[in-house]
Design an enzyme around this catalytic site. Sequence first.
Site, PDB file in Angstrom:
ATOM      1  N   ALA A 194       0.867  -1.183   0.000  1.00  0.00           N
ATOM      2  CA  ALA A 194       0.000   0.000   0.000  1.00  0.00           C
ATOM      3  C   ALA A 194       0.904   1.234   0.000  1.00  0.00           C
ATOM      4  CB  ALA A 194      -0.876  -0.008   1.240  1.00  0.00           C
ATOM      5  N   ASP A 195       0.668   2.178  -0.929  1.00  0.00           N
ATOM      6  CA  ASP A 195       1.472   3.402  -0.906  1.00  0.00           C
ATOM      7  C   ASP A 195       0.811   4.433   0.008  1.00  0.00           C
ATOM      8  OD1 ASP A 195      -0.541   4.645  -2.352  1.00  0.00           O
ATOM      9  OD2 ASP A 195       0.467   4.408  -4.275  1.00  0.00           O
TER      10      ASP A 195
END
Lengths: 261, 81
Positions: free
Chosen positions: B33-34
Amino acid sequence: MNQPLIGKLSLVTGGGRGIGRAIALKLASQGSDVIVNFFRHRDTAEKTAKELQDMGVKAKIIRANVGEPAKIDEMFDVISNDFGYLDILISNAASGVGRPVLDVDVKAWDWTMDINARALLLCAQRAARLMEGRNGKIVSISSLGSFLVWPTYAAVGVSKAALEALTRYLAIELAPKGICVNAIAASAVLTDALKFYIKGQEAAHQQATPAGRMVTPEDIANVVAFLCSEDAFMIRGQTIIIDGGASVMAPFVSTTGGVNQ
Amino acid sequence: MSIEEQIKDIVSEIVRVDKNIIRREGTFKDINADSLDVVQILLRAEETFDIEIPDEDAEQFQNFGDFVDYVERHIAEKEKA
Ligand SMILES: NC(=O)c1ccc[n+]([C@@H]2O[C@H](COP(=O)([O-])OP(=O)(O)OC[C@H]3O[C@@H](n4cnc5c(N)ncnc54)[C@H](OP(=O)(O)O)[C@@H]3O)[C@@H](O)[C@H]2O)c1
């Protein structure tokens, strides 16, 4: 002290910290009541509001993600109900996704554009109604990235270019309502966040600035205050650059006049 | 559906990963997940459960389990109030 903004109400988006906070404090020092919009840092916004109240003005914090139209509406509903008017709108809140242009996906693009550019459109639409008959002022905070290329700044830079173009349209179309609309574009500003990023490079930044030091949040706040004054009445749709002269220097030239080897 | 399951749904939809790889001891990094995904997950959780998750609090989460516990605690506090 000269307090030309007594009796006025200002809304500063992202006014809890950084440049927005400096702007809120400056407007309050001139007598304006201030609404501080914030998003993810309630504590900081509360602290800023307390500082404003200590200066003798009314201050209120409102949480709203300006990237979401419904939240902007809710914020303006509160302002309409509690005050019923607005004199100054400072569109300062910004966010963004720092990526090389080939990695900017739709999600990153929309996120950045919605918060940095569309928010001005929606806030100005609601603000214009509250500014009826009050000689309103709208100032947006842009950056030199709207026309200069910085690494990983593509999405934000484009959103700032849109912000500046919208500033021109608003300036013309809101002129008949007596509303002055302008923008300010700054180079790197010495905020706490930036101090962290450029640690050790302060001298280089200073050297690249003909004025001899970096831009501070107070430098921005001073020009905001001017654009919100009647002295600036004939300035419309402009983007005022605050960069100590950095962007007018030709490339490969040092501030002392010699050509860099 | 339990709160944990609802949060898993949110995470899997936003990050586009299979729900079954989300574990209590796992981190956002583990599922790639960024930072934008994380903000959107927090926002969606705030809306779904009608609570506020300031960045200061979110920064303390060591893993997915901490996040779930936080949400559960705040829902409970809200219901008590
Ligand atoms: N710092 C610089 O070097 C520099 C240079 C040129 C131009 N600028 C411009 O100056 C303005 C302020 O910059 P800054 O450095 O002070 O910013 P900053 O330290 O990054 O803080 C961003 C501010 O915007 C608010 N914000 C972010 N996303 C928001 C959202 N979705 N809805 C509402 N508020 C939101 C934040 O509130 P929360 O903390 O509550 O989330 C915070 O008050 C920005 O427009 C920026 O582009 C900055």
